[in-house]
Scaffold this motif. Structure first.
Motif, PDB file in Angstrom:
ATOM      1  N   LEU A   1       0.844  -1.204   0.000  1.00  0.00           N
ATOM      2  CA  LEU A   1       0.000   0.000   0.000  1.00  0.00           C
ATOM      3  C   LEU A   1       0.876   1.249   0.000  1.00  0.00           C
ATOM      4  O   LEU A   1       1.851   1.333   0.742  1.00  0.00           O
ATOM      5  CB  LEU A   1      -0.902   0.016   1.237  1.00  0.00           C
ATOM      6  CG  LEU A   1      -1.614   1.349   1.545  1.00  0.00           C
ATOM      7  CD1 LEU A   1      -2.634   1.679   0.457  1.00  0.00           C
ATOM      8  CD2 LEU A   1      -2.274   1.303   2.913  1.00  0.00           C
ATOM      9  N   ARG A   2       0.506   2.206  -0.828  1.00  0.00           N
ATOM     10  CA  ARG A   2       1.134   3.517  -0.802  1.00  0.00           C
ATOM     11  C   ARG A   2       0.029   4.562  -0.743  1.00  0.00           C
ATOM     12  O   ARG A   2      -1.034   4.389  -1.359  1.00  0.00           O
ATOM     13  CB  ARG A   2       2.010   3.745  -2.044  1.00  0.00           C
ATOM     14  CG  ARG A   2       3.177   2.767  -2.159  1.00  0.00           C
ATOM     15  CD  ARG A   2       4.180   2.937  -1.039  1.00  0.00           C
ATOM     16  NE  ARG A   2       5.294   1.999  -1.135  1.00  0.00           N
ATOM     17  CZ  ARG A   2       5.354   0.850  -0.481  1.00  0.00           C
ATOM     18  NH1 ARG A   2       4.348   0.471   0.309  1.00  0.00           N
ATOM     19  NH2 ARG A   2       6.405   0.061  -0.602  1.00  0.00           N
ATOM     20  N   VAL A   3       0.256   5.631   0.000  1.00  0.00           N
ATOM     21  CA  VAL A   3      -0.733   6.700   0.124  1.00  0.00           C
ATOM     22  C   VAL A   3      -0.093   8.023  -0.277  1.00  0.00           C
ATOM     23  O   VAL A   3       1.123   8.195  -0.172  1.00  0.00           O
ATOM     24  CB  VAL A   3      -1.299   6.784   1.561  1.00  0.00           C
ATOM     25  CG1 VAL A   3      -1.974   5.479   1.954  1.00  0.00           C
ATOM     26  CG2 VAL A   3      -0.212   7.149   2.566  1.00  0.00           C
ATOM     27  N   ILE A   4      -0.938   8.932  -0.736  1.00  0.00           N
ATOM     28  CA  ILE A   4      -0.475  10.250  -1.179  1.00  0.00           C
ATOM     29  C   ILE A   4      -1.027  11.312  -0.231  1.00  0.00           C
ATOM     30  O   ILE A   4      -2.245  11.468  -0.115  1.00  0.00           O
ATOM     31  CB  ILE A   4      -0.946  10.556  -2.614  1.00  0.00           C
ATOM     32  CG1 ILE A   4      -0.458   9.481  -3.594  1.00  0.00           C
ATOM     33  CG2 ILE A   4      -0.473  11.941  -3.038  1.00  0.00           C
ATOM     34  CD1 ILE A   4       1.043   9.416  -3.755  1.00  0.00           C
ATOM     35  N   PRO A   5      -0.161  12.044   0.472  1.00  0.00           N
ATOM     36  CA  PRO A   5      -0.642  13.112   1.365  1.00  0.00           C
ATOM     37  C   PRO A   5      -1.286  14.244   0.564  1.00  0.00           C
ATOM     38  O   PRO A   5      -0.738  14.691  -0.446  1.00  0.00           O
ATOM     39  CB  PRO A   5       0.642  13.597   2.057  1.00  0.00           C
ATOM     40  CG  PRO A   5       1.659  12.532   1.820  1.00  0.00           C
ATOM     41  CD  PRO A   5       1.305  11.914   0.508  1.00  0.00           C
ATOM     42  N   ILE A   6      -2.449  14.677   1.007  1.00  0.00           N
ATOM     43  CA  ILE A   6      -3.105  15.827   0.386  1.00  0.00           C
ATOM     44  C   ILE A   6      -3.689  16.705   1.489  1.00  0.00           C
ATOM     45  O   ILE A   6      -4.014  16.221   2.571  1.00  0.00           O
ATOM     46  CB  ILE A   6      -4.222  15.408  -0.597  1.00  0.00           C
ATOM     47  CG1 ILE A   6      -5.277  14.548   0.119  1.00  0.00           C
ATOM     48  CG2 ILE A   6      -3.655  14.669  -1.792  1.00  0.00           C
ATOM     49  CD1 ILE A   6      -6.469  14.213  -0.759  1.00  0.00           C
ATOM     50  N   ALA A   7      -3.807  17.982   1.217  1.00  0.00           N
ATOM     51  CA  ALA A   7      -4.384  18.927   2.178  1.00  0.00           C
ATOM     52  C   ALA A   7      -5.723  19.412   1.640  1.00  0.00           C
ATOM     53  O   ALA A   7      -5.820  19.859   0.495  1.00  0.00           O
ATOM     54  CB  ALA A   7      -3.446  20.104   2.398  1.00  0.00           C
ATOM     55  N   LEU A   8      -6.751  19.301   2.475  1.00  0.00           N
ATOM     56  CA  LEU A   8      -8.088  19.760   2.108  1.00  0.00           C
ATOM     57  C   LEU A   8      -8.613  20.676   3.201  1.00  0.00           C
ATOM     58  O   LEU A   8      -8.733  20.257   4.361  1.00  0.00           O
ATOM     59  CB  LEU A   8      -9.041  18.570   1.926  1.00  0.00           C
ATOM     60  CG  LEU A   8      -8.722  17.591   0.787  1.00  0.00           C
ATOM     61  CD1 LEU A   8      -9.678  16.409   0.829  1.00  0.00           C
ATOM     62  CD2 LEU A   8      -8.808  18.294  -0.562  1.00  0.00           C
TER      63      LEU A   8
ATOM     64  N   LEU B   1      -4.531  10.100   0.297  1.00  0.00           N
ATOM     65  CA  LEU B   1      -5.239   9.492  -0.816  1.00  0.00           C
ATOM     66  C   LEU B   1      -4.795   8.044  -1.010  1.00  0.00           C
ATOM     67  O   LEU B   1      -3.602   7.746  -1.036  1.00  0.00           O
ATOM     68  CB  LEU B   1      -4.967  10.288  -2.095  1.00  0.00           C
ATOM     69  CG  LEU B   1      -5.475   9.693  -3.409  1.00  0.00           C
ATOM     70  CD1 LEU B   1      -6.999   9.689  -3.439  1.00  0.00           C
ATOM     71  CD2 LEU B   1      -4.914  10.479  -4.597  1.00  0.00           C
ATOM     72  N   GLN B   2      -5.770   7.150  -1.137  1.00  0.00           N
ATOM     73  CA  GLN B   2      -5.490   5.764  -1.481  1.00  0.00           C
ATOM     74  C   GLN B   2      -6.692   5.206  -2.221  1.00  0.00           C
ATOM     75  O   GLN B   2      -7.809   5.706  -2.087  1.00  0.00           O
ATOM     76  CB  GLN B   2      -5.210   4.922  -0.234  1.00  0.00           C
ATOM     77  CG  GLN B   2      -6.356   4.875   0.759  1.00  0.00           C
ATOM     78  CD  GLN B   2      -6.031   4.042   1.981  1.00  0.00           C
ATOM     79  OE1 GLN B   2      -6.052   2.824   1.928  1.00  0.00           O
ATOM     80  NE2 GLN B   2      -5.703   4.713   3.079  1.00  0.00           N
ATOM     81  N   TYR B   3      -6.461   4.173  -3.022  1.00  0.00           N
ATOM     82  CA  TYR B   3      -7.552   3.519  -3.732  1.00  0.00           C
ATOM     83  C   TYR B   3      -8.048   2.328  -2.922  1.00  0.00           C
ATOM     84  O   TYR B   3      -7.300   1.729  -2.149  1.00  0.00           O
ATOM     85  CB  TYR B   3      -7.096   3.053  -5.116  1.00  0.00           C
ATOM     86  CG  TYR B   3      -6.939   4.190  -6.098  1.00  0.00           C
ATOM     87  CD1 TYR B   3      -8.049   4.768  -6.699  1.00  0.00           C
ATOM     88  CD2 TYR B   3      -5.684   4.701  -6.410  1.00  0.00           C
ATOM     89  CE1 TYR B   3      -7.917   5.826  -7.587  1.00  0.00           C
ATOM     90  CE2 TYR B   3      -5.538   5.756  -7.300  1.00  0.00           C
ATOM     91  CZ  TYR B   3      -6.661   6.312  -7.881  1.00  0.00           C
ATOM     92  OH  TYR B   3      -6.525   7.357  -8.754  1.00  0.00           O
ATOM     93  N   SER B   4      -9.307   1.991  -3.120  1.00  0.00           N
ATOM     94  CA  SER B   4      -9.850   0.805  -2.468  1.00  0.00           C
ATOM     95  C   SER B   4      -9.321  -0.442  -3.165  1.00  0.00           C
ATOM     96  O   SER B   4      -9.348  -0.524  -4.397  1.00  0.00           O
ATOM     97  CB  SER B   4     -11.381   0.810  -2.530  1.00  0.00           C
ATOM     98  OG  SER B   4     -11.892  -0.463  -2.178  1.00  0.00           O
ATOM     99  N   PRO B   5      -8.841  -1.434  -2.415  1.00  0.00           N
ATOM    100  CA  PRO B   5      -8.381  -2.673  -3.054  1.00  0.00           C
ATOM    101  C   PRO B   5      -9.527  -3.455  -3.687  1.00  0.00           C
ATOM    102  O   PRO B   5      -9.294  -4.351  -4.496  1.00  0.00           O
ATOM    103  CB  PRO B   5      -7.753  -3.449  -1.891  1.00  0.00           C
ATOM    104  CG  PRO B   5      -8.417  -2.912  -0.671  1.00  0.00           C
ATOM    105  CD  PRO B   5      -8.672  -1.462  -0.959  1.00  0.00           C
TER     106      PRO B   5
END
Length: 216
Positions: free
Chosen positions: A194-201, A208-212
């Motif tokens: 798993l890899r995630v992308i940090p985002i600011a909202l 951010l990550q996708y559902s497996p």
């Protein structure tokens, strides 16, 4: 047998840009250590196989050699995710590439991240393909219907092990960022790939990550 399988997996990893040529020897040696091997020689791969078949054969070898205890779904999922974790680029690399692509085109960046999630087997494409999907017309308009067949039924052996396992509150949820790289347990899925992308909202940090399961 395992020599051939490692060659197949490395061929896949290089072709799918999971592993850089500069990291080829390092990753190969990591796989050798995982399978308790001390010898290796390169073999030419003329016929490519799908990733799921390579990983299944690796799990079969691991079972035969006593590296894993049985062939239940959870045990093999934990092990093949560990394998793919060795091939998946480090979080810093994924985030750097995502940021570079995003600066040019945001859609291309998310496309890159989605493809990576599939190539690393975080999204198990072979299982998703089992789902039944169709569109039916109704008085309220067309409705997409999906029957999720991609999630395997729990093996009684895994249920027993999960019940006997020591409880842990880490990671605190299935979607928390602490899952990135987590080895998993009988009650919590492995996430080494798993890899995630940090985002600011709105001034807050999210990841951010996708559902497996590729939820529709």
């Amino acid at each position: 047998m395992i020599n051939r399988l490692i060659n197949e997996l490395m061929h896949y990893a290089l072709c799918e840009h999971l592993v850089d040529e500069d990291d080829k020897v390092f990753v190969t040696n990591s796989l050798l250590a995982l399978f308790n091997q001390v010898e290796f020689h390169e073999e030419e791969i003329k016929e490519e196989r799908v990733l799921a078949d390579i990983l299944k054969d690796m799990c079969d070898f691991a079972l035969k050699e006593g590296i894993i205890e049985d062939d239940s779904v959870t045990v093999t999922d934990l092990f093949d995710t560990k394998i793919m974790g060795l091939l998946t680029p480090m979080p810093s690399t994924v985030r750097r590439v995502f940021k570079e692509i995003y600066s040019v085109d945001s859609k291309l960046a998310t496309d890159y991240f989605y493809k990576l999630s599939k190539r690393s087997n975080y999204i198990r494409v072979d299982r998703i393909a089992r789902d039944e999907k169709w569109v039916t017309d109704t008085a309220y308009g067309p409705i997409d219907i999906t029957i999720n067949l991609s999630k395997p039924e729990k093996d009684p052996r895994d249920i027993a092990k999960a019940g006997a396992a020591k409880k842990s509150g880490y990671p605190s949820c299935l979607l928390c960022m602490e899952n990135e790289g987590y080895a998993g347990t009988f009650s919590h899925p492995a996430r080494q790939n798993l890899r995630v992308i940090p985002i600011a909202l709105d001034g807050e940090d999210y990841f951010l990550q996708y559902s497996p399961c590729v939820l529709q």
